[in-house]
Design an enzyme around this catalytic site. Structure first.
Site, PDB file in Angstrom:
ATOM      1  N   SER A 182      38.902  70.722  24.372  1.00 59.00           N
ATOM      2  CA  SER A 182      40.081  70.763  23.488  1.00 59.00           C
ATOM      3  C   SER A 182      41.369  70.499  24.267  1.00 59.00           C
ATOM      4  O   SER A 182      42.191  71.400  24.425  1.00 59.00           O
ATOM      5  CB  SER A 182      40.160  72.094  22.741  1.00 59.00           C
ATOM      6  OG  SER A 182      39.963  73.204  23.581  1.00 59.00           O
ATOM      7  N   SER A 190      36.138  69.757  31.907  1.00 56.24           N
ATOM      8  CA  SER A 190      34.695  69.833  32.115  1.00 56.24           C
ATOM      9  C   SER A 190      34.396  70.394  33.502  1.00 56.24           C
ATOM     10  O   SER A 190      35.008  70.004  34.493  1.00 56.24           O
ATOM     11  CB  SER A 190      34.078  68.439  31.969  1.00 56.24           C
ATOM     12  OG  SER A 190      32.684  68.477  32.197  1.00 56.24           O
ATOM     13  N   GLY A 191      33.454  71.336  33.564  1.00 58.36           N
ATOM     14  CA  GLY A 191      33.096  71.944  34.835  1.00 58.36           C
ATOM     15  C   GLY A 191      33.914  73.150  35.217  1.00 58.36           C
ATOM     16  O   GLY A 191      33.719  73.717  36.299  1.00 58.36           O
ATOM     17  N   SER A 192      34.833  73.572  34.353  1.00 57.32           N
ATOM     18  CA  SER A 192      35.680  74.718  34.689  1.00 57.32           C
ATOM     19  C   SER A 192      34.935  76.046  34.572  1.00 57.32           C
ATOM     20  O   SER A 192      35.319  77.031  35.193  1.00 57.32           O
ATOM     21  CB  SER A 192      36.922  74.741  33.790  1.00 57.32           C
ATOM     22  OG  SER A 192      36.548  74.869  32.421  1.00 57.32           O
ATOM     23  N   GLY A 193      33.873  76.073  33.758  1.00 56.38           N
ATOM     24  CA  GLY A 193      33.110  77.311  33.582  1.00 56.38           C
ATOM     25  C   GLY A 193      33.255  77.930  32.213  1.00 56.38           C
ATOM     26  O   GLY A 193      32.896  79.095  32.022  1.00 56.38           O
ATOM     27  N   LYS A 194      33.759  77.184  31.234  1.00 57.44           N
ATOM     28  CA  LYS A 194      33.987  77.715  29.887  1.00 57.44           C
ATOM     29  C   LYS A 194      32.705  78.281  29.269  1.00 57.44           C
ATOM     30  O   LYS A 194      32.659  79.430  28.828  1.00 57.44           O
ATOM     31  CB  LYS A 194      34.535  76.619  28.956  1.00 57.44           C
ATOM     32  CG  LYS A 194      35.809  75.982  29.404  1.00 57.44           C
ATOM     33  CD  LYS A 194      36.259  74.912  28.431  1.00 57.44           C
ATOM     34  CE  LYS A 194      35.276  73.761  28.303  1.00 57.44           C
ATOM     35  NZ  LYS A 194      35.077  73.039  29.596  1.00 57.44           N
ATOM     36  N   SER A 195      31.674  77.461  29.223  1.00 59.10           N
ATOM     37  CA  SER A 195      30.428  77.881  28.584  1.00 59.10           C
ATOM     38  C   SER A 195      29.774  79.023  29.333  1.00 59.10           C
ATOM     39  O   SER A 195      29.219  79.943  28.721  1.00 59.10           O
ATOM     40  CB  SER A 195      29.462  76.693  28.477  1.00 59.10           C
ATOM     41  OG  SER A 195      29.993  75.685  27.639  1.00 59.10           O
ATOM     42  N   GLY A 243      39.477  74.171  28.659  1.00 56.16           N
ATOM     43  CA  GLY A 243      39.635  73.757  30.043  1.00 56.16           C
ATOM     44  C   GLY A 243      38.841  72.496  30.306  1.00 56.16           C
ATOM     45  O   GLY A 243      38.029  72.068  29.474  1.00 56.16           O
TER      46      GLY A 243
END
Length: 352
Positions: free
Chosen positions: A254, A182-187, A180
């Protein structure tokens, strides 16, 4: 519109003029989503006429990867497509065609199949990507032999195989790929999932985009080629941890579906789970945890995914809408997916 070339060039029907930075894929094998439109079922291996842009070229469907249940959108095994069935297929044409993924360009990503004996249109298709010559099934040595490798090396089998490690760990191995903008909350979601798995006794590994770019991929930038190499390295690294029986959590922007599809091809069917952590770019810009959106607005960086850089959707195993759901609720959905795929036992929300 009339175009005059400076020099004489051999141009024929079906050729394209494209921008140098926006080249289509040239290949005679590709994967597509196919909608079957006739009562006579799809025959794998039979020759059809593929109509693509202004060209017609003989083609065969080499493989029906899976059917899609139109009511549940779940994947189903099957050997044929009947009237109104939809499935993912691999197609081979007699000569190469120039194409883009349908989601990027409907003109070069769409096609129809025609029965050459009756001239009836039998199917309409949407191209996903070129076929990478890596089978989804087969032992590791077979799959590895089809990928690029250093010269003069011989594959050595694992000292302790994955099945034995899974038995000791008490759960299956899998790769959960969070993708997703940047800033979507993946990590954030990946970290919560790993903590929950770890506390339940699972063997885990978390690979994060910023971490690998401080070491393994520290020599790479953010152009198309470097992004592809970054994901290739991460995929191969994830495979090493996977073969050691871990649940591997990968959090990477990605943006290109083709790169994510390559990583999927490294793993057995059902062991790679692609999770789209989705958020509107306006919300991501408001969060801006790394200051990237502010820097892009100031003209300091270019090609920021979702703003002036592409993000390609795909068929995801799970979509998390992080504006509507908390990180904890999103993590719970991932754990439920792992349980549903029989990778882990059910881990309840109370941690028991």
């Amino acid at each position: 519109m009339v175009i005059t070339t400076e020099n004489e060039v051999d141009i024929s029907r079906g050729d394209m003029l494209v921008r140098v930075m926006n080249l289509p894929t040239r290949n005679h094998k590709f994967e597509a989503i196919l909608c079957w439109m006739t009562g006579e079922p799809l025959e794998v291996g039979r020759e059809y006429l593929l109509l693509h842009t202004t060209r017609g070229v003989p083609a065969v469907v080499n493989r029906l990867v899976y059917r899609i249940n139109v009511d549940t959108l779940h994947r189903e095994e099957g050997e044929e497509l009947g009237l109104n069935d939809i499935g993912r297929v691999q197609v081979e044409t007699a000569s190469p065609i120039f194409f883009d993924p349908y989601q990027n360009n409907r003109e070069t990503g769409g096609f129809v199949l025609v029965d050459p004996s009756t001239h009836a249109t039998v199917a309409a298709g949407m191209i996903r990507s070129e076929v990478r010559e890596i089978p989804e099934e087969g032992d590791l040595a077979e799959r590895s032999s089809l990928r690029p490798r250093s010269p003069d090396v011989v594959w050595e089998p694992w000292n302790i195989d994955r099945e034995e490690r899974e038995q000791r760990h008490g759960h299956g191995a899998a790769v959960v790929w969070f993708t997703g903008i940047s800033g979507s909350g993946k990590s954030t979601v990946a970290r919560i999932v790993e903590r929950r798995l770890w506390e339940a006794g699972a063997s885990t590994m978390l690979l994060d985009g910023d971490q690998v770019r401080h070491g393994l991929c520290g020599d790479l930038g953010f152009n198309r080629e470097d992004r592809e190499e970054n994901i290739r390295r991460v995929g191969e690294t994830a495979r090493l941890f996977f073969e050691h029986g871990n649940v591997v959590l990968c959090a990477f922007v990605s943006p290109y579906a083709r790169d994510r599809e390559f990583v999927r091809s490294l793993f057995p069917e059902g062991r790679f789970l692609e999770v789209h952590v989705s958020v509107p770019v306006e919300e991501a810009r408001r969060r801006d945890p790394k200051g990237l959106y502010a820097r892009q607005a100031a003209g300091e960086i270019q090609g920021l995914t979702g703003v002036d850089g592409p993000y390609e959707d795909a068929e995801f195993d799970l979509v998390l809408e992080t504006v509507e759901a908390s990180p904890e609720a999103s993590a719970e959905a991932v754990l439920e997916l792992l349980a549903a795929r029989n990778i882990i036992d059910d881990i309840r929300g109370d941690g028991s």
